[in-house]
Write a protein that holds these residues in place. Structure first.
Motif, PDB file in Angstrom:
ATOM      1  N   THR A  21       0.830  -1.204   0.000  1.00  0.00           N
ATOM      2  CA  THR A  21       0.000   0.000   0.000  1.00  0.00           C
ATOM      3  C   THR A  21       0.868   1.259   0.000  1.00  0.00           C
ATOM      4  O   THR A  21       0.616   2.202  -0.753  1.00  0.00           O
ATOM      5  N   ARG A  24       2.542   1.865  -3.457  1.00  0.00           N
ATOM      6  CA  ARG A  24       1.635   2.503  -4.425  1.00  0.00           C
ATOM      7  C   ARG A  24       1.407   3.969  -4.084  1.00  0.00           C
ATOM      8  O   ARG A  24       1.358   4.825  -4.971  1.00  0.00           O
ATOM      9  N   ALA A  28       2.403   7.060  -6.439  1.00  0.00           N
ATOM     10  CA  ALA A  28       1.416   8.075  -6.832  1.00  0.00           C
ATOM     11  C   ALA A  28       1.884   9.476  -6.454  1.00  0.00           C
ATOM     12  O   ALA A  28       1.739  10.422  -7.238  1.00  0.00           O
ATOM     13  N   ILE A  98      -0.979   1.164 -11.912  1.00  0.00           N
ATOM     14  CA  ILE A  98      -0.327   0.995 -10.606  1.00  0.00           C
ATOM     15  C   ILE A  98      -1.117   1.726  -9.522  1.00  0.00           C
ATOM     16  O   ILE A  98      -1.382   1.174  -8.453  1.00  0.00           O
ATOM     17  N   VAL A  99      -1.499   2.956  -9.782  1.00  0.00           N
ATOM     18  CA  VAL A  99      -2.229   3.737  -8.782  1.00  0.00           C
ATOM     19  C   VAL A  99      -3.589   3.101  -8.488  1.00  0.00           C
ATOM     20  O   VAL A  99      -4.010   3.034  -7.333  1.00  0.00           O
ATOM     21  N   GLY A 101      -4.177  -0.004  -8.773  1.00  0.00           N
ATOM     22  CA  GLY A 101      -3.950  -1.342  -8.248  1.00  0.00           C
ATOM     23  C   GLY A 101      -4.558  -2.399  -9.142  1.00  0.00           C
ATOM     24  O   GLY A 101      -5.094  -3.399  -8.675  1.00  0.00           O
ATOM     25  N   THR A 104      -1.262  -4.936 -11.197  1.00  0.00           N
ATOM     26  CA  THR A 104      -0.177  -4.197 -10.561  1.00  0.00           C
ATOM     27  C   THR A 104       1.185  -4.821 -10.799  1.00  0.00           C
ATOM     28  O   THR A 104       2.136  -4.121 -11.125  1.00  0.00           O
ATOM     29  N   ALA A 108       3.955  -2.872 -12.853  1.00  0.00           N
ATOM     30  CA  ALA A 108       5.208  -2.472 -12.202  1.00  0.00           C
ATOM     31  C   ALA A 108       6.402  -3.049 -12.955  1.00  0.00           C
ATOM     32  O   ALA A 108       7.431  -2.373 -13.126  1.00  0.00           O
ATOM     33  N   LEU A 161       6.232  -3.722  -5.551  1.00  0.00           N
ATOM     34  CA  LEU A 161       4.927  -4.030  -6.129  1.00  0.00           C
ATOM     35  C   LEU A 161       4.951  -5.329  -6.938  1.00  0.00           C
ATOM     36  O   LEU A 161       3.975  -6.085  -6.926  1.00  0.00           O
ATOM     37  N   ALA A 166      -0.450  -5.420  -5.111  1.00  0.00           N
ATOM     38  CA  ALA A 166      -1.018  -4.087  -4.895  1.00  0.00           C
ATOM     39  C   ALA A 166      -1.477  -3.813  -3.474  1.00  0.00           C
ATOM     40  O   ALA A 166      -1.665  -2.674  -3.100  1.00  0.00           O
ATOM     41  N   SER A 170      -7.048  -2.169  -3.494  1.00  0.00           N
ATOM     42  CA  SER A 170      -6.708  -2.191  -4.915  1.00  0.00           C
ATOM     43  C   SER A 170      -7.791  -2.895  -5.711  1.00  0.00           C
ATOM     44  O   SER A 170      -8.579  -3.677  -5.170  1.00  0.00           O
TER      45      SER A 170
END
Length: 182
Positions: A21, A24, A28, A98-99, A101, A104, A108, A161, A166, A170
């Motif tokens: 968490t 991510r 972000a 990615i943001v 989730g 992921t 990544a 990640l 994620a 997510s």
């Protein structure tokens, strides 16, 4: 005292969700807009710009090839166009995934590849090797080189990640809950 320490550290080692968490969130907060703004500089005019990148996009990704053709993109091949379009789209799609989730681990991994290609382009295409402060060196007292220092941290966050996924907040987790296990 030792048992208290062991108890606390054991609880921390069980908090896998926390690492994913935070990775991510850090991505972000530090890299999402970096990549999106970079992607925006590569788009051409209007909707067609998604498929007809700007001259600057080619110059950023293929600097030596662009110099060789005096910045006339019509002299470049379909390969150059495909790489520039894919790279531009990747700067929007992979960070967004990615943001959110979603996919992921795969996203990544794609971003790690993107950062490696970006770094090689900066070093060999844009002359970063000629500037010691840009390339940097590990185990020195300067933590601010663009390539070795900064991008090592980027890749580390992305590797977290890839390995951890994620986390619970997510779309990956929400979708996993909907799919029955075999």
């Amino acid at each position: 005292m030792i048992s208290l320490y062991a108890s606390v550290t054991h609880r921390l080692s069980q908090a896998d969700w926390l690492l994913a968490t935070l990775a991510r969130l850090i991505f972000a907060g530090t890299l999402l807009m970096y990549f999106w703004v970079s992607g925006l500089t590569k788009l051409g005019e209007g909707f067609k710009g998604l498929f007809q990148p700007s001259v600057g996009a080619y110059a950023q990704i293929f600097p030596k090839a662009m110099e060789a053709v005096t910045f006339d993109t019509s002299q470049l091949s379909i390969f150059h166009w495909a790489v520039v379009v894919a790279g531009t789209w990747a700067e929007f799609i992979l960070p967004a995934l990615i943001v959110l989730g979603l996919l992921t681990r795969l996203s990544a991994l794609g971003m790690i590849g993107f950062v490696v290609v970006q770094s090689l382009t900066d070093l060999f295409g844009h002359g970063g090797l000629e500037h010691k402060e840009t390339f940097g060196a590990w185990f020195d007292r300067f933590p601010d080189s663009v390539i070795l220092d900064q991008r090592s941290f980027w890749v580390f966050v992305l590797l977290v990640l890839v390995v951890k996924g994620a986390g619970p907040l997510s779309l990956d987790n929400a979708l996993r809950k909907r799919i029955p296990e075999a």
